[in-house]
Write a protein that holds these residues in place. Sequence first.
Motif, PDB file in Angstrom:
ATOM      1  N   ASP A 249       0.804  -1.180  -0.160  1.00  0.00           N
ATOM      2  CA  ASP A 249      -0.058  -0.117  -0.100  1.00  0.00           C
ATOM      3  C   ASP A 249       0.952   1.231  -0.097  1.00  0.00           C
ATOM      4  OD1 ASP A 249      -2.144  -1.573   0.147  1.00  0.00           O
ATOM      5  OD2 ASP A 249      -2.568  -1.347   2.300  1.00  0.00           O
ATOM      6  N   GLU A 250       2.308   0.969   0.392  1.00  0.00           N
ATOM      7  CA  GLU A 250       2.966   2.392   0.350  1.00  0.00           C
ATOM      8  C   GLU A 250       3.817   2.492  -0.968  1.00  0.00           C
ATOM      9  OE1 GLU A 250       2.741   4.127   2.966  1.00  0.00           O
ATOM     10  OE2 GLU A 250       1.257   2.807   3.974  1.00  0.00           O
ATOM     11  N   ALA A 251       3.540   1.681  -1.845  1.00  0.00           N
ATOM     12  CA  ALA A 251       4.394   1.683  -3.211  1.00  0.00           C
ATOM     13  C   ALA A 251       4.066   3.040  -3.721  1.00  0.00           C
ATOM     14  CB  ALA A 251       4.113   0.554  -4.234  1.00  0.00           C
ATOM     15  N   PRO A 252       5.023   3.885  -4.280  1.00  0.00           N
ATOM     16  CA  PRO A 252       4.861   5.243  -4.725  1.00  0.00           C
ATOM     17  C   PRO A 252       3.610   5.362  -5.838  1.00  0.00           C
ATOM     18  CG  PRO A 252       7.164   4.769  -4.698  1.00  0.00           C
ATOM     19  CD  PRO A 252       6.474   3.393  -4.177  1.00  0.00           C
ATOM     20  N   LEU A 253       3.665   4.277  -6.615  1.00  0.00           N
ATOM     21  CA  LEU A 253       2.447   4.439  -7.698  1.00  0.00           C
ATOM     22  C   LEU A 253       1.032   4.078  -7.120  1.00  0.00           C
ATOM     23  CD1 LEU A 253       4.316   2.639 -10.642  1.00  0.00           C
ATOM     24  CD2 LEU A 253       3.801   5.033 -10.579  1.00  0.00           C
ATOM     25  N   THR A 254       1.130   3.303  -5.917  1.00  0.00           N
ATOM     26  CA  THR A 254      -0.216   2.960  -5.400  1.00  0.00           C
ATOM     27  C   THR A 254      -0.529   4.145  -4.470  1.00  0.00           C
ATOM     28  OG1 THR A 254       0.374   0.439  -5.149  1.00  0.00           O
ATOM     29  CG2 THR A 254      -1.178   1.417  -3.634  1.00  0.00           C
ATOM     30  N   VAL A 255       0.217   4.801  -3.821  1.00  0.00           N
ATOM     31  CA  VAL A 255      -0.101   6.198  -3.125  1.00  0.00           C
ATOM     32  C   VAL A 255      -0.430   7.240  -4.145  1.00  0.00           C
ATOM     33  CG1 VAL A 255       0.802   7.821  -1.861  1.00  0.00           C
ATOM     34  CG2 VAL A 255       1.491   5.493  -1.235  1.00  0.00           C
ATOM     35  N   ALA A 256       0.059   7.240  -5.382  1.00  0.00           N
ATOM     36  CA  ALA A 256      -0.402   8.264  -6.154  1.00  0.00           C
ATOM     37  C   ALA A 256      -1.846   7.923  -6.893  1.00  0.00           C
ATOM     38  CB  ALA A 256       0.825   8.167  -7.538  1.00  0.00           C
ATOM     39  N   ALA A 257      -2.019   6.564  -6.941  1.00  0.00           N
ATOM     40  CA  ALA A 257      -3.257   6.254  -7.458  1.00  0.00           C
ATOM     41  C   ALA A 257      -4.477   6.647  -6.422  1.00  0.00           C
ATOM     42  CB  ALA A 257      -3.483   4.769  -7.734  1.00  0.00           C
ATOM     43  N   LYS A 258      -4.048   6.453  -4.979  1.00  0.00           N
ATOM     44  CA  LYS A 258      -4.851   6.560  -4.022  1.00  0.00           C
ATOM     45  C   LYS A 258      -5.215   8.074  -3.852  1.00  0.00           C
ATOM     46  CE  LYS A 258      -5.072   5.903   1.074  1.00  0.00           C
ATOM     47  NZ  LYS A 258      -4.518   5.432   2.293  1.00  0.00           N
ATOM     48  N   ASN A 259      -4.091   8.736  -4.075  1.00  0.00           N
ATOM     49  CA  ASN A 259      -4.363  10.502  -3.864  1.00  0.00           C
ATOM     50  C   ASN A 259      -5.163  11.072  -5.391  1.00  0.00           C
ATOM     51  OD1 ASN A 259      -2.516  10.457  -1.822  1.00  0.00           O
ATOM     52  ND2 ASN A 259      -0.767  11.017  -2.640  1.00  0.00           N
ATOM     53  N   ALA A 260      -5.105  10.111  -6.325  1.00  0.00           N
ATOM     54  CA  ALA A 260      -5.731  10.776  -7.507  1.00  0.00           C
ATOM     55  C   ALA A 260      -7.128  10.318  -7.389  1.00  0.00           C
ATOM     56  CB  ALA A 260      -5.089   9.971  -8.876  1.00  0.00           C
ATOM     57  N   ARG A 261      -7.194   9.251  -6.836  1.00  0.00           N
ATOM     58  CA  ARG A 261      -8.746   8.762  -6.419  1.00  0.00           C
ATOM     59  C   ARG A 261      -9.477   9.696  -5.648  1.00  0.00           C
ATOM     60  NH1 ARG A 261      -6.314   3.668  -6.418  1.00  0.00           N
ATOM     61  NH2 ARG A 261      -6.692   3.505  -4.235  1.00  0.00           N
ATOM     62  N   LYS A 262      -8.704  10.324  -4.510  1.00  0.00           N
ATOM     63  CA  LYS A 262      -9.097  11.183  -3.525  1.00  0.00           C
ATOM     64  C   LYS A 262      -9.598  12.470  -4.206  1.00  0.00           C
ATOM     65  CE  LYS A 262      -8.408  13.349   0.814  1.00  0.00           C
ATOM     66  NZ  LYS A 262      -8.911  14.649   0.597  1.00  0.00           N
ATOM     67  N   GLU A 263      -8.582  12.934  -5.164  1.00  0.00           N
ATOM     68  CA  GLU A 263      -8.817  14.278  -5.692  1.00  0.00           C
ATOM     69  C   GLU A 263      -9.954  14.307  -6.883  1.00  0.00           C
ATOM     70  OE1 GLU A 263      -5.247  15.081  -8.002  1.00  0.00           O
ATOM     71  OE2 GLU A 263      -3.955  15.234  -6.246  1.00  0.00           O
ATOM     72  N   ALA A 264     -10.237  12.955  -7.316  1.00  0.00           N
ATOM     73  CA  ALA A 264     -11.275  12.732  -8.120  1.00  0.00           C
ATOM     74  C   ALA A 264     -12.743  12.723  -7.333  1.00  0.00           C
ATOM     75  CB  ALA A 264     -11.247  11.269  -8.578  1.00  0.00           C
ATOM     76  N   ALA A 265     -12.614  12.200  -6.038  1.00  0.00           N
ATOM     77  CA  ALA A 265     -13.830  12.229  -5.117  1.00  0.00           C
ATOM     78  C   ALA A 265     -14.297  13.620  -4.667  1.00  0.00           C
ATOM     79  CB  ALA A 265     -13.676  11.358  -3.994  1.00  0.00           C
ATOM     80  N   ASP A 266     -13.103  14.388  -4.329  1.00  0.00           N
ATOM     81  CA  ASP A 266     -13.205  15.755  -3.940  1.00  0.00           C
ATOM     82  C   ASP A 266     -13.997  16.838  -5.072  1.00  0.00           C
ATOM     83  OD1 ASP A 266     -12.220  15.056  -1.427  1.00  0.00           O
ATOM     84  OD2 ASP A 266     -10.033  16.014  -1.861  1.00  0.00           O
ATOM     85  N   ALA A 267     -13.551  16.315  -6.118  1.00  0.00           N
ATOM     86  CA  ALA A 267     -13.974  17.106  -7.521  1.00  0.00           C
ATOM     87  C   ALA A 267     -15.461  16.487  -7.679  1.00  0.00           C
ATOM     88  CB  ALA A 267     -13.073  16.756  -8.688  1.00  0.00           C
ATOM     89  N   ALA A 268     -15.960  15.593  -7.314  1.00  0.00           N
ATOM     90  CA  ALA A 268     -17.214  15.033  -7.505  1.00  0.00           C
ATOM     91  C   ALA A 268     -17.878  15.870  -6.569  1.00  0.00           C
ATOM     92  CB  ALA A 268     -17.295  13.538  -7.413  1.00  0.00           C
ATOM     93  N   THR A 269     -17.601  15.735  -5.046  1.00  0.00           N
ATOM     94  CA  THR A 269     -18.152  16.590  -4.143  1.00  0.00           C
ATOM     95  C   THR A 269     -18.311  18.048  -4.601  1.00  0.00           C
ATOM     96  OG1 THR A 269     -17.473  15.293  -2.598  1.00  0.00           O
ATOM     97  CG2 THR A 269     -18.313  17.186  -1.734  1.00  0.00           C
ATOM     98  N   ALA A 270     -17.277  18.579  -5.005  1.00  0.00           N
ATOM     99  CA  ALA A 270     -17.421  20.042  -5.465  1.00  0.00           C
ATOM    100  C   ALA A 270     -18.303  20.544  -6.622  1.00  0.00           C
ATOM    101  CB  ALA A 270     -15.619  20.534  -5.957  1.00  0.00           C
TER     102      ALA A 270
END
Length: 440
Positions: free
Chosen positions: A84-105
């Motif tokens: 779960d700490e792999a850089p690409l996994t973390v980047a994907a997790k952050n990108a999913r959070k940004e997408a969720a925040d954008a959907a809320t916005a």
Amino acid sequence: MNIRRILATAVAAAVTTPVILLSVTPALADANPSAASRAQQQGERDKPSIEELEKAAEKAQKAYDDAVAAREAARVVLEAALSDEAPLTVAAKNARKEAADAATAKENADKALADAQAALAALPETATPEEKAAAEKAVADAEAAAVSAEEAKTTADAKAATAGQVADDARVAAAREYSKVQNAPEEALKAKEAADKALADAKKEETEPDEPGCVFESKLSTVVTGLPSKIVAASTTDFSLRVTNGTDKTLDEVSPRVYFHATDKGGYNVIDDAFHLQWSTTASPAWKNVQGSTAGSIRPLKAGAHADVKLRLKVDAEAPAGHGLAFVAGDYVNDDESCGGNMSTEYEFELLAAGSAVDDVDDAKPGKTTPDTPHTPDSKPQGGTSTTPVDSADPAGTGSLASTGSPSALPQLAAAAGAAAALGAVVVFVGRRQKAGSAS
């Protein structure tokens, strides 16, 4: 020639050459005594020294160590990629959070627009121009914010999808690389053990007297009939092997040899274990498993006589489509401890996946006779170095077979020695037996 040194030669050659499958059968031009003598002298000159076998063992050890290290390195990479700490996994997790925040916005912007439109529609007729202008501006601003939020959500969703795909690809790539080296240590260990044994046998030979040598006998023939050129997995195939003594002397005990070697279509995965072979004769009709490569024992086979062996091949259902070779050969040992045999002959066939339909399949044709130079792909060895005698089912000596009842004892030469070394090496097969029941 001492049989332990012969085995050492086979293993050393296998370990130190890139081609895996080989035969150590002497390539004699004929069977006359002078040719046999010259071949034996050549074999003595070609035997690896202790120093050469030590180098081969060191090379096999290094190959094993490297395989273990490579697997460990690939395992570390795989675990890191799956973490779960792999850089690409973390980047994907952050990108999913940004997408969720954008959907809320976007949801909030859409709600603000709906509220502004409702407020404009609710203005009374008595509203002042200033109030109408302010409400209209609120709607316009809300519409612009909603459009911006939609664009931001689209961008965030695409970023999240890309980041997720990149992370997935990295995990798949790491798993694929690990799979390439996962089984390498086990294969390298087999080669290492074979090289170590070859060295140990060669050292032991120095303190032991030479065993009787064996000769190539071209007039001992082994011919297959009825083996199809296409074999389907999950099928059972019956065919036969005829052993003919074309010499002018009785051969006291003849051992027919049969071995099936195959790979998948890629040529990398050996699937010999998918083949299960049994033999039967008129004198001994019950089907018996072929031990190693030994399909019974003919006692005796008179001059000019022949014996037929019925063979039954069963192929596992899960065997993949690929290509295969059936190796057949024969060796003999006499009561006076003289021995010899022929070189193995290859019958090529195509292996089809279970359920494949085949029509009008021709019989497999005999190909080249295996010489003492490596030619064919990787294979797992099987074979035997001793045969336990039993009472002949044909005391008149017409050539009927009697079961040996004994599994093969040829040392496992690992993947390095190959099927031809296990089957086609007449000296390996026949040089190990001085008399029925004696130790090699």
